[in-house]
Design an enzyme around this catalytic site. Structure first.
Site, mmCIF file in Angstrom:
data_model
loop_
_atom_site.group_PDB
_atom_site.id
_atom_site.type_symbol
_atom_site.label_atom_id
_atom_site.label_comp_id
_atom_site.label_asym_id
_atom_site.label_seq_id
_atom_site.Cartn_x
_atom_site.Cartn_y
_atom_site.Cartn_z
ATOM 1 N N ASN A 110 -11.102 29.722 6.013
ATOM 2 C CA ASN A 110 -10.645 31.108 6.127
ATOM 3 C C ASN A 110 -11.810 32.017 6.495
ATOM 4 O O ASN A 110 -12.952 31.809 6.076
ATOM 5 C CB ASN A 110 -9.904 31.564 4.866
ATOM 6 C CG ASN A 110 -10.645 31.378 3.573
ATOM 7 O OD1 ASN A 110 -11.460 30.482 3.437
ATOM 8 N ND2 ASN A 110 -10.381 32.229 2.618
ATOM 9 N N GLU A 138 -12.409 36.024 6.525
ATOM 10 C CA GLU A 138 -11.867 37.335 6.167
ATOM 11 C C GLU A 138 -12.534 38.445 6.963
ATOM 12 O O GLU A 138 -13.521 38.234 7.678
ATOM 13 C CB GLU A 138 -12.027 37.526 4.652
ATOM 14 C CG GLU A 138 -11.220 36.478 3.886
ATOM 15 C CD GLU A 138 -11.226 36.655 2.377
ATOM 16 O OE1 GLU A 138 -12.046 37.449 1.854
ATOM 17 O OE2 GLU A 138 -10.392 35.993 1.721
ATOM 18 N N CYS A 168 -6.512 32.428 8.109
ATOM 19 C CA CYS A 168 -6.437 31.340 7.131
ATOM 20 C C CYS A 168 -7.143 30.084 7.650
ATOM 21 O O CYS A 168 -7.322 29.888 8.865
ATOM 22 C CB CYS A 168 -4.982 30.998 6.837
ATOM 23 S SG CYS A 168 -4.130 32.201 5.796
ATOM 24 N N GLU A 187 -5.989 27.088 7.738
ATOM 25 C CA GLU A 187 -5.105 26.254 8.558
ATOM 26 C C GLU A 187 -5.121 26.743 10.011
ATOM 27 O O GLU A 187 -5.106 25.942 10.951
ATOM 28 C CB GLU A 187 -3.669 26.303 8.016
ATOM 29 C CG GLU A 187 -3.509 25.710 6.626
ATOM 30 C CD GLU A 187 -3.712 26.722 5.501
ATOM 31 O OE1 GLU A 187 -4.501 27.674 5.670
ATOM 32 O OE2 GLU A 187 -3.092 26.533 4.450
ATOM 33 N N CYS A 190 0.264 29.469 3.070
ATOM 34 C CA CYS A 190 1.086 30.684 3.112
ATOM 35 C C CYS A 190 2.234 30.474 4.100
ATOM 36 O O CYS A 190 2.228 29.525 4.898
ATOM 37 C CB CYS A 190 0.226 31.889 3.491
ATOM 38 S SG CYS A 190 -0.195 31.973 5.250
#
Ligand code: THU
Length: 135
Positions: free
Chosen positions: A44, A46, A55, A57, A88
């Protein structure tokens, strides 16, 4: 767990260390395998403008596409969470774009708890191209 799966999970564990998560402090690592056997990793990333964060993934999928592969055959996700971290909702749809309903997904905690599931179990009733057949 088979050696093959350990390799994928260990890759996710390794890339997790490099996650950029100064706001949530929740580092996530992901690894996907493509049909040629290669492993693609992501973490991830941010941003101070929170919705701009991405994310783990999504990062792994981007690496897979950048490597010229468009299908994934196996997924592993790991975080320092009390229980194996579930992807998510958005990442479930992203995984479904490139994998099959029976594609195995290993969710893991950094202290060794794993949960084996599939893309289909994570996203039943997925939206796919067939739903646009009349358009
Ligand atoms: N996160 C992921 O990278 N993958 C998941 O499956 C769940 C959440 C990240 C996004 C954000 O950087 C942090 O975890 C907290 O939500």
């Amino acid at each position: 767990m088979a050696t093959e799966q350990m390799t994928l999970l260990e890759t996710a564990r390794d890339v997790r260390e490099r996650a950029y998560a100064p706001y949530s402090r929740f580092k996530v690592g992901a690894a996907v395998r493509s049909p040629d056997g290669a492993i693609h990793a992501g973490c991830n990333v941010e941003n101070v403008a929170y919705p701009e964060g991405t994310c783990a993934e999504a990062g792994a999928i981007a690496a897979m596409i950048a490597a010229g592969q468009t299908r994934l055959t196996e997924v592993a996700v790991i975080a320092d969470s009390p229980a194996p971290v579930p992807p998510c909702g958005g990442c479930r749809q992203k995984l479904a774009e490139f994998g099959d309903a029976d594609t195995p997904v290993t969710l893991a905690t950094t202290d060794g708890v794993t949960l084996r599931t599939t893309i289909g179990d994570l996203l039943p009733g997925r939206f796919d191209a067939a739903h646009m057949a009349r358009s």
